[in-house]
Design an enzyme around this catalytic site. Structure first.
Site, PDB file in Angstrom:
ATOM      1  N   LYS A 126     -25.422   0.599  21.559  1.00 14.59           N
ATOM      2  CA  LYS A 126     -24.442  -0.431  20.684  1.00 14.59           C
ATOM      3  C   LYS A 126     -23.288  -1.651  20.655  1.00 14.59           C
ATOM      4  O   LYS A 126     -23.564  -1.398  22.342  1.00 14.59           O
ATOM      5  CB  LYS A 126     -23.627   0.202  19.374  1.00 14.59           C
ATOM      6  N   ARG A 177     -29.208   9.807  19.727  1.00 15.67           N
ATOM      7  CA  ARG A 177     -30.322   9.657  18.868  1.00 15.67           C
ATOM      8  C   ARG A 177     -29.876   7.968  19.280  1.00 15.67           C
ATOM      9  O   ARG A 177     -28.880   7.346  19.734  1.00 15.67           O
ATOM     10  CB  ARG A 177     -29.770   9.091  17.592  1.00 15.67           C
TER      11      ARG A 177
HETATM   12  C1  7PM Z   1     -30.093  -3.360  15.020  1.00 14.84           C
HETATM   13  C2  7PM Z   1     -28.511  -3.126  15.299  1.00 14.84           C
HETATM   14  C3  7PM Z   1     -31.128  -2.610  14.636  1.00 14.84           C
HETATM   15  C4  7PM Z   1     -28.246  -1.639  15.369  1.00 14.84           C
HETATM   16  C5  7PM Z   1     -30.344  -1.406  14.335  1.00 14.84           C
HETATM   17  C6  7PM Z   1     -29.218  -0.839  14.682  1.00 14.84           C
HETATM   18  C7  7PM Z   1     -28.109   4.655  13.475  1.00 14.84           C
HETATM   19  C8  7PM Z   1     -29.269   5.026  12.518  1.00 14.84           C
HETATM   20  C9  7PM Z   1     -29.092   2.921  13.247  1.00 14.84           C
HETATM   21  C10 7PM Z   1     -26.901   5.554  14.026  1.00 14.84           C
HETATM   22  C11 7PM Z   1     -28.366   7.459  12.334  1.00 14.84           C
HETATM   23  C12 7PM Z   1     -29.484   1.356  16.086  1.00 14.84           C
HETATM   24  C13 7PM Z   1     -28.649   0.684  14.376  1.00 14.84           C
HETATM   25  N1  7PM Z   1     -28.169   3.679  13.601  1.00 14.84           N
HETATM   26  N2  7PM Z   1     -28.560   6.316  11.941  1.00 14.84           N
HETATM   27  N3  7PM Z   1     -29.672   3.906  12.720  1.00 14.84           N
HETATM   28  N4  7PM Z   1     -27.359   7.214  13.543  1.00 14.84           N
HETATM   29  N5  7PM Z   1     -28.197   8.606  11.467  1.00 14.84           N
HETATM   30  O1  7PM Z   1     -29.057   1.191  16.596  1.00 14.84           O
HETATM   31  O2  7PM Z   1     -26.098   5.367  14.562  1.00 14.84           O
HETATM   32  O3  7PM Z   1     -30.406   1.937  16.110  1.00 14.84           O
HETATM   33  S1  7PM Z   1     -29.907   1.436  13.481  1.00 14.84           S
END
Ligand code: 7PM
Length: 272
Positions: free
Chosen positions: A215, A249
Site C-alpha cells: 500500500k 491479507r
Molecule cells: C487498489 C488499491 C486495489 C488498493 C486494491 C486495493 C483491504 C481489503 C483491500 C484491507 C480488507 C488492496 C486494496 N484492502 N480488505 N481490500 N482489508 N479486509 O491494497 O486492507 O488490496 S483492496
C-alpha cells in the site's frame, strides 16, 4: 465451505479478478491467470485466498452486480472445485455474498462492514466468518482530507457499532473478524498510528485482520513503486504480528509466511 481457526496467524493471499489485474476479468484468459496465481499462493502457504472483483482503490467507481458476479463466481467455483481451497470473497454486495457462499466460499470480506442494504441479512443466513473493515467515506473520495478525533478510538467505536449490528441481525460474535482498514480514508500518519496502536483492537475480542501489503503507506514513505514494496510489506507484517494481528491479507505470500514463522519462533522462545 471449510471451517477455519481464525486465531491464526493466517496468511490470506490476494487474488484480484478485476480487468486491471487480469486482462480478461472473469473470462477464460483471466481464469487461467487466476488459477496459476492461486496455485502458487497455496503452494507458498496461504491459508485463505481472497477473491476480489470490485476495485476498491482510491478514486475507483463501483461495479455493477452482473459484472462483479461474472468476474468472481466462476473463480470461486474453480478454486473450490480444483484446489479445495478456503476462499474468501471481497465484496460489499449482498447478492454477490449469497452467490459466493452458494459456490463454496468459506468467508466474506466486506470493506463496507455490511453497511449495504441487505448485507447483514445475507450473512445472517450463512454460517461463515465475515470480516468487517473500517473505511471513512467511499473509495471515490476517501483520500481527500480524512479526519479523526483519535484515529484508533474512532475506528474501534465504529467497529463496535458494526459488531453490535451484526449480533442484532443474528451473526454470532465468533464469526466476526475486524480490520482497521489501512489506506481507506487515512493519511500516512493515521496509518502508522493504527499500526503502532494495533494492540488496542484486542479490546473488541475478535480476530484482527490487517491489509498493508504494497500500500501507499509504504510507497509514499519510502518512495517506492508497487513492484518494489515486497520487503517493506513483509517487515510491516512482522510488526503487525508482534502487535497481535491474526490474519494478514497480502500479495506476497512466500515472504509473509517467512515473517509468520520468524515471529512464531520468537514467541515460542519467550514463553519457555
Ligand atoms: C487498489 C488499491 C486495489 C488498493 C486494491 C486495493 C483491504 C481489503 C483491500 C484491507 C480488507 C488492496 C486494496 N484492502 N480488505 N481490500 N482489508 N479486509 O491494497 O486492507 O488490496 S483492496
Amino acid at each position: 465451505m471449510k471451517p477455519i481457526d481464525l486465531r491464526g496467524p493466517l496468511v490470506m493471499g490476494i487474488l484480484n479478478v478485476t480487468p486491471d489485474s487480469f486482462s480478461d476479468g472473469g473470462r477464460f484468459v483471466g481464469r487461467d491467470a487466476a488459477r496459476a496465481q492461486a496455485e502458487r499462493m497455496l503452494a507458498e502457504g496461504a491459508a485463505i485466498i481472497d477473491v476480489g472483483g470490485e476495485s476498491t482503490r482510491p478514486g475507483a467507481d463501483t461495479v455493477p452486480i452482473e459484472v462483479e458476479m461474472e468476474r468472481v463466481i466462476p473463480v470461486v467455483e474453480m478454486l473450490v472445485g480444483e484446489f479445495d481451497a478456503v476462499v474468501s470473497v471481497d465484496t460489499s454486495k449482498p447478492e454477490v455474498m449469497r452467490s459466493a457462499l452458494g459456490a463454496g466460499a468459506s468467508m466474506i470480506n466486506d470493506v463496507q462492514a455490511l453497511r449495504q442494504p441487505g448485507a447483514l441479512e445475507a450473512m445472517a443466513g450463512a454460517d461463515v466468518p465475515v470480516c468487517l473493515m473500517h473505511m471513512q467515506g467511499l473509495p471515490r473520495t476517501m483520500q481527500t482530507d480524512p479526519q479523526y478525533d483519535d484515529v484508533v478510538v474512532d475506528i474501534i467505536r465504529f467497529l463496535k457499532s458494526r459488531i453490535e449490528a451484526c449480533v442484532a441481525a443474528g451473526i454470532s460474535r465468533e464469526r466476526i473478524v475486524v480490520d482497521p482498514g489501512f489506506g481507506f480514508g487515512k493519511t500516512l500518519a493515521h496509518n502508522y498510528e493504527l499500526l503502532a496502536r494495533l494492540e488496542e483492537f484486542g479490546e473488541l475480542e475478535c480476530p484482527v485482520l490487517a491489509g498493508m501489503s504494497r500500500k501507499s503507506m509504504i510507497g509514499n514513505l519510502l518512495d517506492l513503486p508497487v513492484a518494489e514494496r515486497v520487503t517493506a510489506s513483509a517487515i510491516l507484517a512482522a510488526l503487525a504480528l508482534e502487535r497481535g494481528v491474526n490474519i494478514l491479507r497480502v500479495h506476497d505470500v512466500k515472504e509473509t509466511v517467512q515473517a509468520v514463522r520468524l515471529v512464531e519462533e520468537l514467541r515460542k522462545t519467550r514463553k519457555t
